[in-house]
Every structure is written in C-alpha cells, then in structure tokens.
Design an enzyme around this catalytic site. Structure first.
Site, short mmCIF file in Angstrom:
data_model
loop_
_atom_site.label_atom_id
_atom_site.label_comp_id
_atom_site.label_asym_id
_atom_site.label_seq_id
_atom_site.Cartn_x
_atom_site.Cartn_y
_atom_site.Cartn_z
N HIS A 149 17.18 8.86 44.05
CA HIS A 149 16.49 7.60 44.33
C HIS A 149 15.28 7.49 43.40
O HIS A 149 14.51 8.45 43.25
CB HIS A 149 16.00 7.55 45.77
N TYR A 190 26.88 13.46 49.66
CA TYR A 190 26.68 13.66 51.10
C TYR A 190 27.42 12.61 51.92
O TYR A 190 27.64 11.49 51.45
CB TYR A 190 25.19 13.71 51.45
N ARG A 198 28.59 9.48 49.84
CA ARG A 198 27.83 8.88 48.74
C ARG A 198 28.01 9.70 47.47
O ARG A 198 27.90 10.93 47.50
CB ARG A 198 26.33 8.87 49.05
N HIS A 220 23.26 11.16 43.72
CA HIS A 220 22.29 10.21 43.15
C HIS A 220 20.88 10.70 43.37
O HIS A 220 20.61 11.49 44.27
CB HIS A 220 22.47 8.81 43.77
N TYR A 224 19.18 16.13 52.85
CA TYR A 224 17.80 15.68 52.64
C TYR A 224 16.85 16.46 53.53
O TYR A 224 17.19 16.78 54.68
CB TYR A 224 17.66 14.19 52.98
FE LIG Z 1 20.43 8.93 49.13
#
Ligand SMILES: [Fe+2]
Lengths: 188, 259
Positions: B182, B167, B177, B180, B128
């Site tokens: 968000h 990640y 995870r 995805h 991110y």
């Molecule tokens: Fe996330």
C-alpha cells in the site's frame, strides 16, 4: 499529459501505518481559540463506517495556505511519534474513525482563502470499500457568494454546512451514499 | 429472528460479474467513451464497495484555492530508519529482501519534491501486524511493515523491505489478494492526494482480484505493476523493483504555469 497512477482502496489494515498520535489535534488541548468539529461517516444503509480515514487541510485563521511541516514529528531516539510542537499551525489533520464510525478534529477556525471567500475545511475521505478517495468541504457557517454552495440545491447545500453545538463544537456527518448523501467534489 | 451467515459465493460468480463489467467498459470505450483512468467506485464484484460509493455525480468545485495547495512535510516528519522496514526490530525479518524505488511526478512529468510517501504491507507470510488480521499465517516479530520517507529533488523515493505474501480475504469463497504494498502520496496540492497499491510483475492472482480489476482499462491496471530491475538488485542481498507514480489532479503551480 502523463496518465495518472490509478487509486486503490486504503483497505482495512491502514490503522497501524497512517494514523498518528495527535493526528486530529491541530492545536494543543485547551487552546483558547480551538474549535471541535466531529461527526460520523455512514454508508448507504445508514450504518457507521468504523474503518474510514479522514484527512483535513485548511487555511490558518488569517487565511494563509502555506502550511507548515511537523504534523507527524518523529523522535529519532525512540522511533516513535514526538507530537506536534504546538508552535505554528500545520493545517493538516488525519483521523481514523472509531468503532462507532465517529471522528473528532480540534483545530482553529480557518480564515478566508481569498478576500471575501467563505472559509471551509477541506476533507479527503478514504475507507475500506472505497476504491478512490472522495473530497468534500466543511463550511462552519453558511453565507452568500460562495460559488460552490450557490451552485447547489438547498438540501444538497445543507450537507456541507456544519451544525453548531455547545461550547464551540460543530457536528458534520459524512454520508457516502443515501438520501442524505454528502456533496463530493471534482477538481477537474 | 435468527439468520444464518450467508454462504460465501464461489469465485466463478465474481469472475462472471467482473467479465460483464469489463465487457461493458470495453464496449463503451470502443463507442467513444474516454479511457477510465481510475477505478470505478461502484464496482459490485468488490462487495464492500456497494454501500460505500456516492450515487450522485461529483460536483465541480470552482475557486478551489484551499485544495490547490496542500500540507507540507519536512525532515522532522521522518527519520532515516523509517524507509528501511527490515531494521525496525532487533532481528532480521523473514522473507525475500527487496528494494522498491521510483519517482513521483505530476501529470506534466515534473518531480514532486520533498513530499511524504508512506507505505504499509503484509509480512512474507501474508499477515498484517494488525489485530483485524487473524488468518492463520504467522506474525513476524521482526517485521511491522510500515514505512515513510520524503521524496528527493528528483522526486525519488526508496524503501528497503520484504516481499509481502498474498493473503486471503472474505469478499467471496477462496478470495486471495495478489501481493501488494500500500502506498500513500502527497503532491503540492491536496487535489493530488493518492492512496493506491503497488503490485509485483506476473502475479497469477491478478485475474481473480476484484480490487485490481475495478480498474477496467487494461493499460491503467498495468500502471500499478512494478518492474523487476536487475540493475537495482544487489549481489547476495536484495532484489530490486522500480515503480514510478504520476499524481492526478491540478495544483496551484500547474494552474499558474499552465495558462
Ligand atoms: Fe493489503
């Protein structure tokens, strides 16, 4: 009825996507009728939550709920945020908690959304660790005849009433859990 | 007093807890409990949920005049480029270019028109553009990973982006995870607010992820998984995914027309 799309947590990384400059300032700084509402978001151990996101939705001072666009105006030239125009009242605010779990909202006092109703600011709470958002309300003062408040025991009722401070400020802490747990709402 | 950091728990511990909750939920449903359409706020395998959910039941809110309306957004709140996450920098981001589209509907199947859809995601490497994400995967100088648009008259949204990578996170040892995006959505009422995550089909990480599995109903979980749609793919350009969204909660129009 179609089944709803389930919620998932906002997670830890919303900070570069959802908050926007002036998100907590529904009125320009120095507005003569502005009030400040602020507080902390706390977990079940009483620790501040530094990665919560709060959204606020409220009536304008006359009780109007039409809202207005322009909360997060974009500048098409630079691709940045242009800020609210300062004309009109969008009724919407969005604030991420700071490293102390604290948030601040500067707004106009809401009017009654129905004749004789007690005014309040509606709050939607998101956080890392919270899998499905929660709703609560900030009542700026207590009063008679509110069907929600009247359904609550006194100590539970008190969690929804902001505490007045100096200079038009109000304190409202949100406890996600614990002995002072805030009343959270179900709309059916 | 000095304390050592706790030893991370292995995946097997989380798996066993998830299986126990799942079995309890399935038994409750078999015994007549309603389907659990939303995740459990109290879901111990997701460690951060433990102190961050209310223990008292939610209180029914009568006369919700304010919450049955909601904020409005307009053309000033988005720019054209906001919906194309591959064109926000000077160069092209690395990764697999995707188009994600779908409709936002209320529970009666009516389109949610002119409302704000916001997304954020990791880059193709699973990192991110956020200072809090310091795991050793590269940032992409040509990808931030945030976008927004307004739904059209049919409730449709469309984003062009890059397929995000999986990640790691620190819920437990070797926690990853599933990939995805968000999503944040508004309806016509504040009660319809939704923040969620869209997943990609056939992700091998689904069984290991306590956030995904906090939704104990199998059919409800499937509602978060997009569909690969070959007709949405463009030759020599991008792959297409379709994902429709149904907003929960009553609205003023629903109350008025529902009588
Ligand atoms: Fe996330």
């Amino acid at each position: 009825m179609r089944p709803p799309t389930p919620s998932q947590t906002v997670g830890p990384f919303f900070g570069y996507a959802l908050p926007f400059p002036g998100g907590g300032d529904l009125v320009p700084p120095g507005h003569p009728r502005a009030i400040t509402v602020h507080g902390a978001v706390l977990d079940g151990a009483g620790q501040p939550i530094p990665d919560a996101l709060l959204e606020f939705w409220q009536a304008d001072p006359a009780g109007g709920l039409a809202g207005a666009p322009g909360s997060m105006r974009r500048d098409p030239v630079t691709g940045s945020f242009a800020g609210r125009s300062g004309v009109g009242f969008t009724g919407f605010g969005r604030v991420a908690t700071d490293a102390d779990g604290h948030w601040t909202l500067r707004t106009l006092p809401p009017g009654p959304a129905a004749p004789g109703a007690l005014p309040y600011i509606s709050v939607c709470v998101f956080a890392r660790g919270l899998l499905h958002h929660l709703y609560t309300r900030v009542y700026l003062e207590d009063g008679a005849g509110d069907p929600l408040l009247d359904s609550l025991d006194p100590d539970r009722r008190a969690t929804l009433i902001a505490r007045p401070e100096q200079d038009g400020a109000y304190r409202f802490d949100i406890h996600l859990q614990g002995s002072e747990e805030t009343v959270f709402l179900d709309f059916g | 007093m000095s304390t050592n950091p706790p030893t991370p728990e292995p995946q097997a511990v989380i798996d066993a807890e998830m299986a126990r909750v799942q079995a309890e939920a399935e038994k409750a449903h078999a015994d007549g409990a309603p389907e659990e359409l939303q995740p459990r706020r109290d879901y111990p395998p997701y460690r951060s949920s433990v102190l961050r959910h209310p223990k008292r039941p939610l209180v029914a809110a009568p006369e919700a005049f304010t919450e049955l309306r909601g904020p409005v957004f307009g053309v000033t709140d988005v720019t054209e480029l906001d919906s194309d996450l591959t064109r926000q920098h000077h160069g092209e981001p690395l990764g697999e270019r995707i188009v994600v589209t779908g409709r936002v509907l209320d529970r009666d199947g009516r389109p949610v028109r002119g409302q704000l859809v916001e997304i954020w995601q990791a880059n193709a490497s699973g990192r991110y553009a956020h200072k809090g994400d310091q795991h050793p995967a590269p940032l992409d100088p040509n990808f931030t990973g945030a976008g927004r648009c307004l739904t059209d008259d049919e409730g449709r949204y469309t984003f062009t982006s890059i397929k995000p990578g999986a990640y790691p996170w620190r819920n437990h040892l070797n926690a990853w995870r599933p990939a995805h995006i968000h999503f944040s959505l508004f309806g016509t009422a504040f009660t319809q607010r939704l923040v969620t995550q869209m997943y990609f089909p056939n992700d091998p990480l689904f069984p290991y992820d306590p956030i995904f599995n906090s939704i104990t109903d199998e059919r409800a979980r499937q509602r978060l998984i997009s569909t690969y749609d070959h007709d949405l793919s463009s030759p020599e350009w991008s792959l297409g995914y379709r994902w429709d969204i149904v907003l929960d909660g009553p609205s003023a129009t629903w109350m008025e027309e529902g009588r």
